[in-house]
Scaffold this active site. Structure first.
Site, short mmCIF file in Angstrom:
data_model
loop_
_atom_site.label_atom_id
_atom_site.label_comp_id
_atom_site.label_asym_id
_atom_site.label_seq_id
_atom_site.Cartn_x
_atom_site.Cartn_y
_atom_site.Cartn_z
NE ARG A 13 3.86 -7.10 -2.26
CZ ARG A 13 2.89 -7.28 -2.62
NH1 ARG A 13 2.36 -6.66 -3.78
NH2 ARG A 13 1.88 -8.57 -2.28
CB ILE B 217 -9.39 -0.88 -7.47
CG1 ILE B 217 -10.51 -1.25 -8.55
CG2 ILE B 217 -8.31 0.00 -8.32
CD1 ILE B 217 -9.76 -2.67 -9.47
CB THR B 218 -4.60 -1.81 -4.47
OG1 THR B 218 -5.16 -3.25 -3.80
CG2 THR B 218 -3.56 -1.19 -3.41
CD GLU C 211 -1.26 -8.26 -9.31
OE1 GLU C 211 -1.68 -8.30 -10.38
OE2 GLU C 211 -1.29 -7.11 -8.58
CB CYS D 24 0.56 -4.38 -16.25
SG CYS D 24 0.47 -2.76 -17.52
CB SER E 47 -9.85 -16.00 -13.25
OG SER E 47 -9.30 -16.05 -11.80
#
Length: 403
Positions: A104, A177-178, A382, A257, A152
């Site tokens: 995902r 970083i994915t 996120e 985003c 953050s």
């Protein structure tokens, strides 16, 4: 008004105890079932091995397959994107994370971060150059915001973009970083104001074959092991003037985003929770102790009932937020509400499922511990729990407690 006779009621469905599927149309169900079948065929037979080895082999092939399913940038319009609804995108996130959070995450970073940034803030030339290949999965994208010392608080970023004639020169580092090591394009956020004001933050579209760009992969992770996670190193990366995203000035760009990506997490976390809950139910029906299945004992049934409550409340919340996104009325604070609740409850469901499976709960023969450890990353990325609590605290009181 008289109650409906029980003989006319539909049978109780343990997989959908409150009838959330009644809210879905034929197209919604078809998309969900297609992605569920793909995940069952392509991911589930291999995911435990990938996780144990800490790798995601064949990621480019998986990306192309996800592109053929329409899962990449699926809620965007044009440029080869599917133009699906927010609810349909959410259902896809749920099914993919029911397989593994890493899968995902691949889709979320590709579509909700990298593609979304170009689609919303880019020029027509940037959109035409990058989005069709990204939608097809031929080009993998990544999103560079978090830094080693600034997660953050992105306003404090140290990656700097300096003008040199008509060009921009980027120097700095991004972390966690994915997709970074396999990406063909990176959306990188950098400070352009020497004074470091938040308004100086700009986004850049960076082809990863540009001189000075490198993306060493991060190893030794105990979470999201079946996912490519990298550092981005920008050592005097020279870009033309048209590499900047013109529609994004200041933090509103990257934060917009992130809000879109967080929405996908609201759904995805419930996928990990569902897989763990299903494993616990199946185990409780067949595991015998004291002469009968453990699912027949009151304490086990109490655990399953509480898990089902939180799972399906979370799915209902995700569905509600999806309808608001489709209507154009979803606020960032409401996304924080969903992300905070659903990830936190998903972790608790996994932990409770682990207790039902006993010692088997720590084995990769079952999905529970893998989902639990993955969700520890999802809880943080996120936006941490604390950040979302403060977002809601400010919305509820009108007082800013961030600083």
């Amino acid at each position: 008004m008289s109650a409906t006779p029980s003989s006319k009621l539909p049978p109780f469905d343990p997989r959908d105890p409150i009838g959330v599927d009644d809210l879905l149309g034929p197209d919604d169900l078809a998309i969900r079932d297609t992605v569920r079948a793909w995940s069952t065929d392509r991911v589930l037979p291999h995911i435990a091995e990938w996780y144990e080895k800490g790798e995601l082999p064949g990621i480019r092939e998986l990306s192309r397959e996800l592109g053929s399913l329409g899962a990449l940038g699926m809620s965007l319009d044009g440029y080869g994107c599917a133009g699906a609804t927010a609810v349909q995108y959410g259902l896809v996130c749920l099914e993919l994370e029911a397989a593994d959070s890493g899968i995902r995450s691949l889709v979320s970073v590709q579509g909700s971060l990298a593609m979304y940034a170009i689609h919303r803030f880019g020029t027509e030339e940037q959109k035409r150059r990058w989005l069709p290949g990204m939608a097809a999965g031929e080009i993998i994208g990544c999103f560079g915001l978090t830094e080693p010392d600034h997660g953050s608080d992105p306003a404090g970023m140290r990656t700097f973009a300096e003008r040199d004639g008509d060009d921009w020169v980027l120097t700095g580092r991004k972390m966690w970083i994915t997709n970074g090591s396999v990406a063909g394009v990176a959306v990188v956020w950098a400070q352009t104001d020497p004074a470091g004001t938040p308004g100086g933050i700009r986004g850049f579209v960076v082809p990863t074959d540009t001189a000075g760009f490198s993306a060493p992969e991060i190893k030794h992770k105990w979470s999201l092991r079946a996912s490519v996670t990298s550092e981005l190193v920008l050592d005097g990366v020279r870009l033309p003037a048209d590499a900047v995203l013109p529609g994004a000035v200041g933090l509103r760009g990257p934060l917009g985003c992130l809000s879109h990506a967080r929405y996908g997490i609201v759904w995805g976390a419930m996928g990990a929770a569902r897989a763990s809950f299903d494993a616990a139910v199946d185990y409780a029906r067949t595991r015998e102790q004291f002469g009968r299945p453990i699912g027949g004992f009151q304490l086990t049934q109490a655990k399953l009932a509480d898990m089902a409550l939180e799972l399906h409340k979370g799915i209902l919340l995700a569905h509600h937020l999806g309808r608001r996104m489709d209507a154009g009325t979803l606020r960032p604070e409401q996304v924080s509400f969903g992300k905070l609740n659903n990830v936190r409850e998903a972790i608790e469901i996994c932990r409770t499922a682990r207790t039902i499976l006993g010692a088997n709960g720590i084995s990769l023969e079952y999905p529970v511990m893998r989902h639990a450890t993955n969700l520890e990353s999802v809880l943080t990325y996120e936006g941490t729990v604390e950040m979302h609590q403060l977002v809601l605290g400010k919305a509820l009181t009108g007082l800013d407690a961030f600083r």
